[in-house]
Design a protein around this motif. Structure first.
Motif, mmCIF file in Angstrom:
data_model
loop_
_atom_site.group_PDB
_atom_site.id
_atom_site.type_symbol
_atom_site.label_atom_id
_atom_site.label_comp_id
_atom_site.label_asym_id
_atom_site.label_seq_id
_atom_site.Cartn_x
_atom_site.Cartn_y
_atom_site.Cartn_z
ATOM 1 N N ILE A 29 -5.882 -3.923 -5.283
ATOM 2 C CA ILE A 29 -5.415 -2.735 -5.417
ATOM 3 C C ILE A 29 -4.381 -2.300 -4.778
ATOM 4 O O ILE A 29 -3.485 -1.723 -5.555
ATOM 5 C CB ILE A 29 -6.730 -1.819 -5.277
ATOM 6 N N ALA A 30 -4.202 -2.494 -3.530
ATOM 7 C CA ALA A 30 -2.961 -2.171 -2.934
ATOM 8 C C ALA A 30 -1.664 -2.879 -3.482
ATOM 9 O O ALA A 30 -0.624 -2.066 -3.596
ATOM 10 C CB ALA A 30 -2.946 -2.440 -1.369
ATOM 11 N N ALA A 31 -1.811 -3.945 -3.671
ATOM 12 C CA ALA A 31 -0.489 -4.973 -4.423
ATOM 13 C C ALA A 31 -0.282 -4.253 -5.596
ATOM 14 O O ALA A 31 1.019 -4.023 -6.130
ATOM 15 C CB ALA A 31 -1.059 -6.200 -4.267
ATOM 16 N N ILE A 32 -1.429 -3.967 -6.434
ATOM 17 C CA ILE A 32 -1.060 -3.622 -7.899
ATOM 18 C C ILE A 32 -0.397 -2.089 -7.786
ATOM 19 O O ILE A 32 0.566 -1.871 -8.617
ATOM 20 C CB ILE A 32 -2.575 -3.209 -8.527
ATOM 21 N N ALA B 25 -6.516 6.653 2.371
ATOM 22 C CA ALA B 25 -7.593 5.422 1.826
ATOM 23 C C ALA B 25 -6.424 4.451 0.872
ATOM 24 O O ALA B 25 -6.595 3.225 1.327
ATOM 25 C CB ALA B 25 -8.602 5.896 1.170
ATOM 26 N N LEU B 26 -5.885 4.978 0.086
ATOM 27 C CA LEU B 26 -5.063 4.300 -0.767
ATOM 28 C C LEU B 26 -3.988 3.325 0.064
ATOM 29 O O LEU B 26 -3.348 2.373 -0.190
ATOM 30 C CB LEU B 26 -4.317 4.778 -1.905
ATOM 31 N N ALA C 192 -12.186 -1.034 0.842
ATOM 32 C CA ALA C 192 -11.806 0.030 0.161
ATOM 33 C C ALA C 192 -12.911 1.056 -0.048
ATOM 34 O O ALA C 192 -14.312 0.705 0.228
ATOM 35 C CB ALA C 192 -11.719 -0.609 -1.349
ATOM 36 N N PRO C 193 -12.724 2.478 -0.042
ATOM 37 C CA PRO C 193 -13.807 3.400 -0.340
ATOM 38 C C PRO C 193 -14.263 3.160 -1.874
ATOM 39 O O PRO C 193 -13.712 2.489 -2.627
ATOM 40 C CB PRO C 193 -13.235 4.630 0.093
#
Length: 145
Positions: free
Chosen positions: A72-75, A117-118, A126-127
């Protein structure tokens, strides 16, 4: 005919007018049709351009569906790099990255905790609402920010 009702045989010589055409005969209608056609073509062209311009968003949302926390972080980072110049985005991390996420998507209404958090997704679990917050940012970020 002397006031008598006419018979079919008596109406033999009547000339009927031509049927009314459904096609307009005045130049103003041609002009109106031309303007409507031009407006429709222009709106279709703008819609096509917008659809092409947002291809990176559709691709990011599709990749986000089955992504784990570090993905998700990479996206998010890839999406930001697709939208803004590398010099503005590539070096951001931590609090600067969270501030960038909040500043560029005011309509996403990311809370400071959500943005933090992101920003730490690559290093922390991840929350539960991280995927939703990321999807909101991807859909609602504003390139003019």
């Amino acid at each position: 005919m002397n006031g008598a009702t006419p018979t079919r045989a008596g109406m033999h010589g009547l000339i009927l007018p031509e049927p009314v055409s459904f096609w307009p005969a005045t130049p103003a209608w041609y002009l109106l049709f031309g303007l409507v056609l031009l407006l429709t073509a222009w709106l279709a062209w703008r819609g096509w351009r917008r659809w092409r311009r947002n291809a990176y968003r559709r691709e990011a949302l599709a990749a986000l569906r089955g992504a784990a926390s570090p993905e998700i972080a990479a996206i998010l980072k890839r999406t930001a790099l697709a939208a803004w110049p590398r010099e503005q985005v590539a070096a951001l991390s931590g609090a600067d990255w969270a501030a960038f996420l909040r500043r560029t998507a005011p309509r996403a209404h990311l809370a400071p905790a959500e943005a933090e958090a992101l920003a730490t997704l690559a290093y922390a679990p991840a929350p539960p609402d991280a995927r939703g917050a990321a999807a909101r940012w991807i859909r609602l970020h504003d390139l003019r920010a």
